[in-house]
Motif scaffolding. Structure first.
Motif, PDB file in Angstrom:
ATOM      1  N   PRO A   1       0.819  -1.212   0.000  1.00 28.11           N
ATOM      2  CA  PRO A   1       0.000   0.000   0.000  1.00 28.11           C
ATOM      3  C   PRO A   1       0.856   1.266   0.000  1.00 28.11           C
ATOM      4  CG  PRO A   1      -0.724  -1.550   1.692  1.00 28.11           C
ATOM      5  CD  PRO A   1       0.590  -2.036   1.192  1.00 28.11           C
ATOM      6  N   VAL A   2       0.311   2.300  -0.625  1.00 30.74           N
ATOM      7  CA  VAL A   2       0.951   3.617  -0.636  1.00 30.74           C
ATOM      8  C   VAL A   2      -0.087   4.631  -0.181  1.00 30.74           C
ATOM      9  CG1 VAL A   2       2.149   5.351  -2.026  1.00 30.74           C
ATOM     10  CG2 VAL A   2       2.445   2.915  -2.549  1.00 30.74           C
ATOM     11  N   TYR A   3       0.302   5.451   0.779  1.00 28.10           N
ATOM     12  CA  TYR A   3      -0.603   6.471   1.328  1.00 28.10           C
ATOM     13  C   TYR A   3       0.013   7.851   1.126  1.00 28.10           C
ATOM     14  CZ  TYR A   3      -1.729   2.299   4.149  1.00 28.10           C
ATOM     15  OH  TYR A   3      -2.023   1.033   4.573  1.00 28.10           O
ATOM     16  N   PRO A   4      -0.822   8.851   0.886  1.00 37.05           N
ATOM     17  CA  PRO A   4      -0.297  10.219   0.907  1.00 37.05           C
ATOM     18  C   PRO A   4      -0.084  10.671   2.348  1.00 37.05           C
ATOM     19  CG  PRO A   4      -2.653  10.240   0.457  1.00 37.05           C
ATOM     20  CD  PRO A   4      -2.247   8.797   0.514  1.00 37.05           C
ATOM     21  N   ASP A   5       1.016  11.370   2.598  1.00 35.98           N
ATOM     22  CA  ASP A   5       1.211  11.972   3.916  1.00 35.98           C
ATOM     23  C   ASP A   5       1.903  13.313   3.734  1.00 35.98           C
ATOM     24  OD1 ASP A   5       3.893  11.492   3.501  1.00 35.98           O
ATOM     25  OD2 ASP A   5       4.093   9.963   5.039  1.00 35.98           O
ATOM     26  N   GLU A   6       2.265  13.942   4.853  1.00 31.55           N
ATOM     27  CA  GLU A   6       2.805  15.303   4.773  1.00 31.55           C
ATOM     28  C   GLU A   6       4.140  15.357   4.045  1.00 31.55           C
ATOM     29  OE1 GLU A   6       3.806  13.469   8.800  1.00 31.55           O
ATOM     30  OE2 GLU A   6       2.056  13.671   7.478  1.00 31.55           O
ATOM     31  N   ASP A   7       4.848  14.226   3.937  1.00 33.60           N
ATOM     32  CA  ASP A   7       6.141  14.202   3.248  1.00 33.60           C
ATOM     33  C   ASP A   7       6.026  13.766   1.797  1.00 33.60           C
ATOM     34  OD1 ASP A   7       7.516  15.007   5.550  1.00 33.60           O
ATOM     35  OD2 ASP A   7       7.528  12.942   6.299  1.00 33.60           O
ATOM     36  N   GLY A   8       4.813  13.529   1.344  1.00 33.02           N
ATOM     37  CA  GLY A   8       4.620  13.080  -0.026  1.00 33.02           C
ATOM     38  C   GLY A   8       3.871  11.774  -0.060  1.00 33.02           C
ATOM     39  N   LEU A   9       4.611  10.651  -0.159  1.00 36.59           N
ATOM     40  CA  LEU A   9       3.989   9.336  -0.199  1.00 36.59           C
ATOM     41  C   LEU A   9       4.638   8.438   0.840  1.00 36.59           C
ATOM     42  CD1 LEU A   9       3.724   8.737  -4.064  1.00 36.59           C
ATOM     43  CD2 LEU A   9       1.867   9.353  -2.511  1.00 36.59           C
ATOM     44  N   TYR A  10       3.809   7.614   1.469  1.00 35.25           N
ATOM     45  CA  TYR A  10       4.243   6.667   2.495  1.00 35.25           C
ATOM     46  C   TYR A  10       4.148   5.271   1.894  1.00 35.25           C
ATOM     47  CZ  TYR A  10       4.150   4.207   7.047  1.00 35.25           C
ATOM     48  OH  TYR A  10       4.397   3.385   8.116  1.00 35.25           O
ATOM     49  N   PHE A  11       5.302   4.616   1.680  1.00 36.85           N
ATOM     50  CA  PHE A  11       5.350   3.290   1.067  1.00 36.85           C
ATOM     51  C   PHE A  11       5.416   2.219   2.156  1.00 36.85           C
ATOM     52  CE2 PHE A  11       6.795   6.103  -2.237  1.00 36.85           C
ATOM     53  CZ  PHE A  11       6.350   5.531  -3.429  1.00 36.85           C
ATOM     54  N   GLN A  12       4.472   1.305   2.103  1.00 41.22           N
ATOM     55  CA  GLN A  12       4.421   0.200   3.062  1.00 41.22           C
ATOM     56  C   GLN A  12       4.705  -1.106   2.321  1.00 41.22           C
ATOM     57  OE1 GLN A  12       0.946   0.042   5.701  1.00 41.22           O
ATOM     58  NE2 GLN A  12       0.807  -2.175   5.327  1.00 41.22           N
ATOM     59  N   ALA A  13       5.590  -1.925   2.863  1.00 39.45           N
ATOM     60  CA  ALA A  13       5.982  -3.170   2.201  1.00 39.45           C
ATOM     61  C   ALA A  13       5.064  -4.311   2.622  1.00 39.45           C
ATOM     62  CB  ALA A  13       7.430  -3.513   2.533  1.00 39.45           C
ATOM     63  N   ASP A  14       4.307  -4.837   1.673  1.00 43.53           N
ATOM     64  CA  ASP A  14       3.551  -6.064   1.893  1.00 43.53           C
ATOM     65  C   ASP A  14       4.456  -7.269   1.616  1.00 43.53           C
ATOM     66  OD1 ASP A  14       1.512  -8.021   2.097  1.00 43.53           O
ATOM     67  OD2 ASP A  14       1.149  -7.872  -0.055  1.00 43.53           O
ATOM     68  N   ARG A  15       5.150  -7.223   0.470  1.00 42.13           N
ATOM     69  CA  ARG A  15       6.099  -8.294   0.155  1.00 42.13           C
ATOM     70  C   ARG A  15       7.293  -7.729  -0.606  1.00 42.13           C
ATOM     71  NH1 ARG A  15       1.368  -9.227  -2.667  1.00 42.13           N
ATOM     72  NH2 ARG A  15       1.453  -9.197  -4.950  1.00 42.13           N
TER      73      ARG A  15
END
Length: 604
Positions: A77-91
Motif C-alpha cells: 500500500p501507498v498512502y499520501p502523507d505530509e512528506d509526499g507518499l508513504y510506502f508500506q511493504a507487503d512483500r
C-alpha cells in the motif's frame, strides 16, 4: 482514518538499498530518487528464483540481506502523507545475496530456464508420448492445456522449433532436438508451397485441422494483414528452420530456407529505393496491388529489420556466405538511413514506398513500440561486429542512452510497450496502458548485455542487470510454468483476453528461448569472461559449405572468442579452426554428436 484510506493505492518500488533501520529501509530508485519503505509485522520476503525453483522465504533474514547496494523490489500500500507518499511493504523480492548479487549472471541460470521452458511446451503440445505435430495447436491456456481452437499457424510452429533447437544447443538434450526436427519436417510437408516457375517457396498462414482434411489458409487470417501475405509471417516461418539447420545441416531444410530468401528478393525487395515491402498480394505477388488496402506499397520495421534476428544472422553464421552478409548489410543500411528521427527520441517504423514516414497507418499512427527501438540497438551491435560502420555503432549507442529516459519505468523497473512518439506537455504519453510485455523486456536485456559486452560500459551493464531482475522477478510463472505475456506496471500478472494465454498468434516459444540462449552466451563470453559449451547433431548428408560446421553462437566481436575444444561422438577432435570457430566434419555414414567449448580471449 477512513479518509486517509480512501486515498491509498498499491504500488511497487525498485531500487538499491542505501540504509536499513528497524522498521524501515531506504532505496535509491532506478532514476536516483530516495524512497523510504516501511516494514510491518506482516511483511514477507523472498529471494529471486529461477523458473521451476521453490519459493525461498527470507523474511527472517532481512536484517542480514537489506544491505547497501542490494537490489530489491517492494510491493504494498501507498498512502499520501505530509512528506509526499508513504510506502508500506507487503512483500519484497530480494534480487541476490552475498557474493551473488545478480543470480542470473551465474553459469547455467538461463540454460536452466530454457530447459524448463522447453519441457513446458513439449508437455503442453505432445504430453509425454510421441512427438506428433498433427496434434499441435496454436492457442494454449495459461496452464499449458490446449484450447478448442484448431488452427495450426505456421509461424508459431516455427517459433517452437526455434526454441527447441536452441534448447538442444545449450543442453544436448535430444528430446528437444527431436521436437525441432519433427516440427521442421511438418512445416516442409504441410505448410509450404513451392512455385516451380519462380523457384520460390512461400508459407501458408496455417492450416485448419478441425475437419477430416486439412484446410490450407493461404493468406493471413490476422486482422492487420487479412488476405495478404505479410513479410513478417514469411520471415518468422524461417526462424525455427534456420536454427535447426545450424544444428543438423539438413539439406531439405536448407533448400526451403534458400527458396524463401529468393521469395524476399524477387517479390518483397524494392530494387530501386531499397528495403522490403511489408505485404504482397496472394495472387499476383505484387506489393502494389489495390487489394492490399492500407498495406499497399508500404514498408515497415518488421519487413526490413526482422530478417536479421529471425533468421538471417543465423543463416550467415551457419554458412559463412557473403551473399547473406550483403543482405544483412543492406537491411541495416536502410535502418540507419531512414528510421532515425531528429524530431523524436524514437525511430520511425512505417513508411510509404519512397521511405516517407507513414504516421497514419492503422493502430500505429505516430506511435513508438519501445521494444522495436531496443531491438534495433541490439541488432546494430551484432552487425557492427561483422561489418563495422560508424553509423551502426553510433545509432546503437544513441538509442541505448536515450531509451531509459522514455521507455523504462524509473520507479518499478521494467520496460513499457507503446508510447506517443511526440511529447505533449513534456511527456510521451501511454497509448492505451502502462503494462509491460515479455518480449520487450527481452529486447532490453539483450540490447544492454551486448552493449556492455562490446564496450565495457558499466551503465549499460547496470541497465541489463535491472531489466533481467524485473523479468525474472515478475514474468516467470512459478505456478503453471513458462512465462506470462503481460504484467501490470507494478509487476502483477495481467490475465485477460489473449494475454492470459501461453500460446497464441502473438506468443509461442521464440522470444523467451532467444532471450535464454543469447543471455547465456553474452553473459558468459562477453561479460563474465567464462566458457560456453554447445551441441550440434549433423547428419551424414549435412549440407554445410566446405563441410565446415560453424559453431559461433552469435556474431561476436572479432578476436574476443575462440573455439577451445571439440569432441565428436565423445572423442576429442582436432581438425578445427579456433579463430574462425569452424569444425571440419569427418566423413560418416551416420549422424554425429559434436560438442564444442568456446572460451573468451583475455582482453589486454
Amino acid at each position: 482514518m477512513a479518509a486517509d484510506l480512501a486515498f491509498s493505492f498499491s504500488d511497487s518500488t525498485a531500487g538499491y538499498i542505501t540504509d536499513h533501520r528497524a522498521g524501515t529501509f531506504r532505496v535509491k530508485t532506478l532514476d536516483d530518487r530516495e524512497v523510504t519503505v516501511h516494514l510491518t509485522e506482516t511483511t514477507t520476503a523472498q529471494l529471486l528464483r529461477n523458473l521451476g525453483e521453490p519459493y525461498q522465504d527470507v523474511t527472517g533474514r532481512l536484517a542480514e540481506l537489506l544491505t547497501p547496494g542490494t537490489l530489491v523490489f517492494s510491493y504494498g500500500p501507498v498512502y499520501p502523507d505530509e512528506d509526499g507518499l508513504y510506502f508500506q511493504a507487503d512483500r519484497l523480492v530480494v534480487v541476490g545475496e552475498g557474493d551473488t548479487p545478480h543470480p542470473y549472471e551465474e553459469p547455467g541460470w538461463w540454460t536452466t530456464q530454457l530447459s524448463r521452458l522447453a519441457a513446458f511446451y513439449r508437455r503442453s503440445q505432445f504430453g509425454t508420448g510421441p512427438v506428433d505435430f498433427a496434434q499441435y495447436r496454436t492457442r494454449i491456456h495459461g496452464s499449458g492445456h490446449k484450447t478448442d481452437q484448431h488452427v495450426q499457424e505456421t509461424d508459431t510452429i516455427s517459433r517452437m522449433v526455434y526454441g527447441m533447437a536452441s534448447a538442444y544447443m545449450l543442453t544436448g538434450n535430444e528430446d528437444f532436438l527431436e521436437v525441432a526436427e519433427r516440427g521442421s519436417h511438418y512445416l516442409h510437408d504441410h505448410m509450404r508451397f513451392r512455385d516451380e516457375a519462380e523457384q520460390v517457396v512461400y508459407w501458408y498462414h496455417g492450416i485448419d485441422v478441425s475437419g477430416t482434411r486439412e484446410r490450407k489458409l493461404f493468406a493471413s487470417e490476422f486482422g492487420d494483414d487479412y488476405r495478404a501475405i505479410p513479410a513478417y509471417e514469411q520471415i518468422y516461418a524461417l526462424v525455427g528452420l534456420t536454427q535447426t539447420y545450424r544444428v543438423t545441416g539438413d539439406p531439405v531444410v536448407k533448400q526451403d530456407i534458400e527458396d524463401t530468401v529468393r521469395l524476399f528478393q524477387k517479390f518483397f525487395h524494392d530494387p530501386r529505393l531499397g528495403g522490403y515491402y511489408s505485404h504482397i498480394d496472394p495472387v499476383t505477388l505484387s506489393p502494389h496491388h489495390d487489394s492490399l488496402g492500407p498495406n499497399h506499397s508500404r514498408k515497415n520495421w518488421n519487413s526490413v529489420g526482422d530478417h536479421a534476428p529471425a533468421y538471417l544472422i543465423n543463416l550467415y553464421l551457419a554458412t559463412g556466405e557473403d551473399r547473406y552478409l550483403r543482405m544483412l548489410e543492406h537491411t541495416f543500411d536502410m535502418i540507419v538511413t531512414y528510421m532515425p528521427d531528429r524530431e523524436s527520441p524514437f525511430v520511425n517504423e512505417r513508411f510509404y514506398a519512397d521511405w516517407t514516414p507513414d504516421h497514419s497507418w492503422g493502430w500505429q499512427q505516430n506511435r513508438a513500440v519501445v521494444g522495436h527501438n531496443l531491438k534495433i540497438a541490439w541488432n546494430l551491435m551484432r552487425m557492427n561486429a561483422a561489418r563495422p560502420k560508424r553509423e551502426y555503432a553510433e545509432l546503437a549507442r544513441h538509442i541505448a542512452r536515450t531509451m531509459p529516459r522514455y521507455g523504462r519505468d524509473p520507479q518499478r523497473g521494467g520496460w513499457y510497450d507503446l508510447l506517443q512518439r511526440e511529447a505533449e506537455n513534456g511527456r510521451h504519453a501511454f497509448v492505451w496502458h502502462d503494462r509491460k510485455t515479455w518480449w520487450q523486456q527481452e529486447q532490453a536485456i539483450l540490447a544492454y548485455l551486448i552493449l556492455a559486452g562490446h564496450t565495457g560500459d558499466d551503465t549499460f551493464l547496470r541497465h541489463a542487470h535491472e531489466a533481467s531482475a524485473f523479468y525474472n522477478a515478475f514474468f516467470l510463472d512459478h505456478d503453471e510454468g513458462a512465462v506470462h505475456f503481460t504484467v501490470l506496471a507494478q509487476g502483477l500478472p495481467f490475465l485477460m483476453g489473449d494475454e492470459r494465454l501461453k500460446g497464441s498468434h502473438a506468443m509461442a516459444m521464440y522470444h523467451k528461448a532467444e532471450l535464454c540462449y543469447l543471455a547465456e552466451v553474452y553473459t558468459r563470453l562477453l561479460v563474465r569472461g567464462e566458457p560456453v559449451t554447445l551441441w550440434f547433431r549433423p547428419g551424414a548428408d549435412a549440407d554445410f559449405p566446405q563441410r565446415l560446421l560453424r559453431v559461433a553462437p552469435d556474431i561476436l566481436p572479432p578476436g574476443r572468442v575462440v573455439l577451445d575444444q571439440v569432441r565428436v561422438d565423445g572423442a576429442y577432435w582436432d581438425d578445427y579452426d579456433a579463430e574462425a570457430m569452424a569444425v571440419r566434419l569427418p566423413e560418416s555414414a551416420g549422424r554425429l554428436t559434436v560438442q564444442v567449448r568456446l572460451r573468451p580471449v583475455e582482453r589486454r
